[in-house]
Design a protein around this motif. Structure first.
Motif, PDB file in Angstrom:
ATOM      1  N   UNK A   1       0.849  -1.205   0.080  1.00 42.21           N
ATOM      2  CA  UNK A   1      -0.043  -0.057   0.195  1.00 42.21           C
ATOM      3  C   UNK A   1       0.950   1.169  -0.079  1.00 42.21           C
ATOM      4  N   UNK A   2       1.760   1.270   0.897  1.00 37.70           N
ATOM      5  CA  UNK A   2       2.397   2.748   1.052  1.00 37.70           C
ATOM      6  C   UNK A   2       3.538   2.635  -0.291  1.00 37.70           C
ATOM      7  N   UNK A   3       4.115   1.670  -0.825  1.00 41.27           N
ATOM      8  CA  UNK A   3       4.854   1.571  -2.233  1.00 41.27           C
ATOM      9  C   UNK A   3       4.040   1.937  -3.142  1.00 41.27           C
ATOM     10  N   UNK A   4       2.704   1.608  -3.370  1.00 43.36           N
ATOM     11  CA  UNK A   4       1.954   2.428  -4.130  1.00 43.36           C
ATOM     12  C   UNK A   4       1.651   3.682  -4.052  1.00 43.36           C
ATOM     13  N   UNK A   5       1.494   3.956  -2.750  1.00 44.23           N
ATOM     14  CA  UNK A   5       1.296   5.551  -2.557  1.00 44.23           C
ATOM     15  C   UNK A   5       2.602   6.305  -3.000  1.00 44.23           C
ATOM     16  N   UNK A   6       3.699   5.983  -2.847  1.00 40.79           N
ATOM     17  CA  UNK A   6       4.737   6.881  -3.165  1.00 40.79           C
ATOM     18  C   UNK A   6       5.007   6.768  -4.683  1.00 40.79           C
ATOM     19  N   UNK A   7       4.699   5.550  -5.445  1.00 42.69           N
ATOM     20  CA  UNK A   7       4.769   5.813  -6.772  1.00 42.69           C
ATOM     21  C   UNK A   7       3.686   6.759  -7.387  1.00 42.69           C
ATOM     22  N   UNK A   8       2.425   6.621  -6.963  1.00 37.76           N
ATOM     23  CA  UNK A   8       1.323   7.412  -7.435  1.00 37.76           C
ATOM     24  C   UNK A   8       1.617   8.990  -6.838  1.00 37.76           C
ATOM     25  N   UNK A   9       2.175   9.138  -5.725  1.00 39.79           N
ATOM     26  CA  UNK A   9       2.315  10.491  -5.286  1.00 39.79           C
ATOM     27  C   UNK A   9       3.673  11.394  -6.413  1.00 39.79           C
ATOM     28  N   UNK A  10       4.589  10.432  -6.558  1.00 40.64           N
ATOM     29  CA  UNK A  10       5.669  10.910  -7.757  1.00 40.64           C
ATOM     30  C   UNK A  10       4.926  11.205  -9.065  1.00 40.64           C
ATOM     31  N   UNK A  11       4.098  10.213  -9.619  1.00 44.26           N
ATOM     32  CA  UNK A  11       3.506  10.339 -10.912  1.00 44.26           C
ATOM     33  C   UNK A  11       2.538  11.377 -10.840  1.00 44.26           C
ATOM     34  N   UNK A  12       2.092  11.614  -9.854  1.00 39.00           N
ATOM     35  CA  UNK A  12       0.820  12.855  -9.682  1.00 39.00           C
ATOM     36  C   UNK A  12       1.284  14.043  -9.084  1.00 39.00           C
ATOM     37  N   UNK A  13       2.314  14.195  -8.899  1.00 41.33           N
ATOM     38  CA  UNK A  13       3.055  15.298  -8.327  1.00 41.33           C
ATOM     39  C   UNK A  13       2.266  15.743  -6.620  1.00 41.33           C
ATOM     40  N   UNK A  14       2.350  14.791  -5.973  1.00 41.79           N
ATOM     41  CA  UNK A  14       1.986  14.859  -4.427  1.00 41.79           C
ATOM     42  C   UNK A  14       0.178  15.043  -4.329  1.00 41.79           C
ATOM     43  N   UNK A  15      -0.403  14.653  -5.614  1.00 43.86           N
ATOM     44  CA  UNK A  15      -1.873  14.699  -5.434  1.00 43.86           C
ATOM     45  C   UNK A  15      -2.245  13.685  -4.410  1.00 43.86           C
ATOM     46  N   UNK A  16      -2.595  14.156  -3.287  1.00 40.24           N
ATOM     47  CA  UNK A  16      -3.017  13.103  -2.030  1.00 40.24           C
ATOM     48  C   UNK A  16      -4.343  12.580  -2.487  1.00 40.24           C
ATOM     49  N   UNK A  17      -5.528  13.413  -3.016  1.00 36.45           N
ATOM     50  CA  UNK A  17      -6.731  12.877  -3.179  1.00 36.45           C
ATOM     51  C   UNK A  17      -6.873  11.973  -4.391  1.00 36.45           C
ATOM     52  N   UNK A  18      -6.161  12.048  -5.388  1.00 39.85           N
ATOM     53  CA  UNK A  18      -5.897  11.004  -6.434  1.00 39.85           C
ATOM     54  C   UNK A  18      -5.669   9.880  -5.993  1.00 39.85           C
ATOM     55  N   UNK A  19      -4.453   9.679  -5.129  1.00 37.92           N
ATOM     56  CA  UNK A  19      -4.179   8.614  -4.357  1.00 37.92           C
ATOM     57  C   UNK A  19      -5.335   7.709  -3.639  1.00 37.92           C
ATOM     58  N   UNK A  20      -6.019   8.661  -2.846  1.00 37.19           N
ATOM     59  CA  UNK A  20      -6.952   7.997  -1.982  1.00 37.19           C
ATOM     60  C   UNK A  20      -8.120   7.280  -2.918  1.00 37.19           C
ATOM     61  N   UNK A  21      -8.428   8.073  -3.988  1.00 39.47           N
ATOM     62  CA  UNK A  21      -9.500   7.327  -4.848  1.00 39.47           C
ATOM     63  C   UNK A  21      -8.851   6.167  -5.432  1.00 39.47           C
TER      64      UNK A  21
END
Length: 399
Positions: free
Chosen positions: A156-176
């Motif tokens: 879960x955190x690994x996916x969160x890191x990858x998506x945060x880097x991909x989406x420029x720290x977009x917390x809400x997109x990761x939460x979706x």
């Protein structure tokens, strides 16, 4: 007699593996959110660390307290799976609330509802595990489920890191995105687990009637007490994330702290669970406390990223040694028809300890600093060690 590793794996029922993968998927969903949530609350919502500690304590306490009711109901009905499905479904349905939250109050509501789902599913799922597994490999089975659960906790955190880097720290997109594995967990549980038939044929009585509670003997209640002291000594893991942030780790990489802890946790839970089937439970608990003391002292020393990672790794070893073991000990000391109730009471007391520990940790952090917070955690560990030395309870539980 020692069971060879391969033989043990072959004997573990399919239902245990399925429950492990269900836990893994839900943990992927939850940890994608929870590994970022403290930073999201501090940076985006302006929440204080004390309030984070209060929310974390209330959330975890809510989950653990509700387990007593779901556990009692599962014993009364003689059915575990239905309640587990309801709990997992509730957890999945609350995930979108984090994505739309604009205030601390809404985050707190989402967190409490999410943990309510966890509370509903927790005791029935653990009791279902104990119903499925032969007693002689119970430690290995609980350790296996905990390992699979913890795989999700680092994916879960690994996916969160990858998506945060991909989406420029977009917390809400990761939460979706976290909604997807949560939904898959519910589907797998519903279609993949078959509940064993209950051997009881007579009418079931109220599990919390006095005569039934008397059947939960002294050894069980000592396990409850030990579990509470362990919880008091180990406050919310949100403080590990905050400690990492202090060391200057970029926001997108902060979840890697939880990845480190959960990799160690996942790798150690099954071996230590299997070991607990063949050695002293007391010795493993003492060793687990020693590792937690070491983790607290290391985390108190410095906020440099290398020191924080070392402390977090020690924390993960402690979790691997103790969490599956405590669940096994509850199953070992409770009557079969009262296992749901037994897990419920165990988690009620642990929930109150979690609330107290997290609020105290947040207060100490705000008033005296993070180092003092971790030193206090080490002090509670020492108190727990003294308590273990005074009470030879494991002569009753496991020699």
């Amino acid at each position: 007699m020692t069971i060879p590793p391969q033989s043990t794996r072959q004997k573990i029922p399919t239902g245990v593996w399925v429950l492990g993968f269900v836990s893994m998927l839900m943990d992927i969903s939850s940890e994608m959110i929870h590994s970022l949530l403290p930073i999201f609350m501090v940076t985006a919502l302006g929440t204080s660390v004390l309030v984070i500690g209060l929310i974390e304590g209330l959330a975890e306490a809510t989950a653990l307290i509700i387990k007593i009711f779901s556990g009692v109901i599962s014993d009364y009905l003689g059915k575990r799976k239905c309640l587990a499905v309801i709990g997992y479904a509730m957890g999945a349905l609350t995930k979108p609330l984090f994505a739309v939250a604009t205030t601390t109050g809404l985050v707190m509501t989402a967190r409490l509802l999410d943990r309510t789902g966890k509370g509903i599913r927790g005791a029935p799922r653990d009791a279902l595990m104990a119903d499925i597994v032969p007693a002689q490999i119970r430690g290995a089975a609980f350790g296996l489920r905990q390992s699979l659960d913890t795989v999700g906790a680092f994916l879960g955190p690994l996916l969160a890191v990858g998506l945060m880097l991909l989406w420029n720290n977009n917390f809400r997109a990761v939460f979706w995105v976290a909604v997807v594995p949560g939904s898959l967990a519910v589907a797998l549980l519903f279609f993949g687990v078959h509940e064993p038939e209950s051997p009881q044929t007579n009418k079931r009585s109220n599990p919390i009637k006095r005569e039934n509670l008397k059947r939960l003997g002294v050894s069980y209640w000592w396990v409850v007490g030990i579990g509470a002291v362990f919880t008091l000594a180990r406050f919310s893991e949100a403080f590990l994330v905050l400690r990492a942030q202090q060391g200057g780790i970029p926001v997108a990489f902060v979840p890697l702290v939880m990845v480190m802890m959960n990799i160690v946790y996942a790798l150690s839970a099954y071996p230590f669970g299997k070991l607990s089937d063949h050695m002293s439970h007391k010795a493993l608990l003492v060793l687990g406390l020693i590792f937690l003391i070491a983790a607290d002292l290391v985390l108190a020393m410095s906020d440099h990223w290398s020191v924080v990672l070392a402390g977090v790794a020690l924390w993960g070893v402690h979790m691997g040694m103790t969490q599956g073991l405590l669940a096994t000990m509850v199953a070992d000391t409770a009557p079969e028809d009262l296992r749901g109730t037994a897990y419920g009471f165990f988690n009620l007391v642990s929930g109150l300890a979690m609330l107290l520990a997290s609020v105290l940790a947040g207060l100490l952090w705000d008033q005296l600093g993070p180092s003092f917070t971790f030193y206090t955690g080490a002090m509670f560990c020492i108190i727990a060690l003294i308590g273990l030395g005074w009470q030879p309870i494991f002569k009753i539980v496991k020699k």
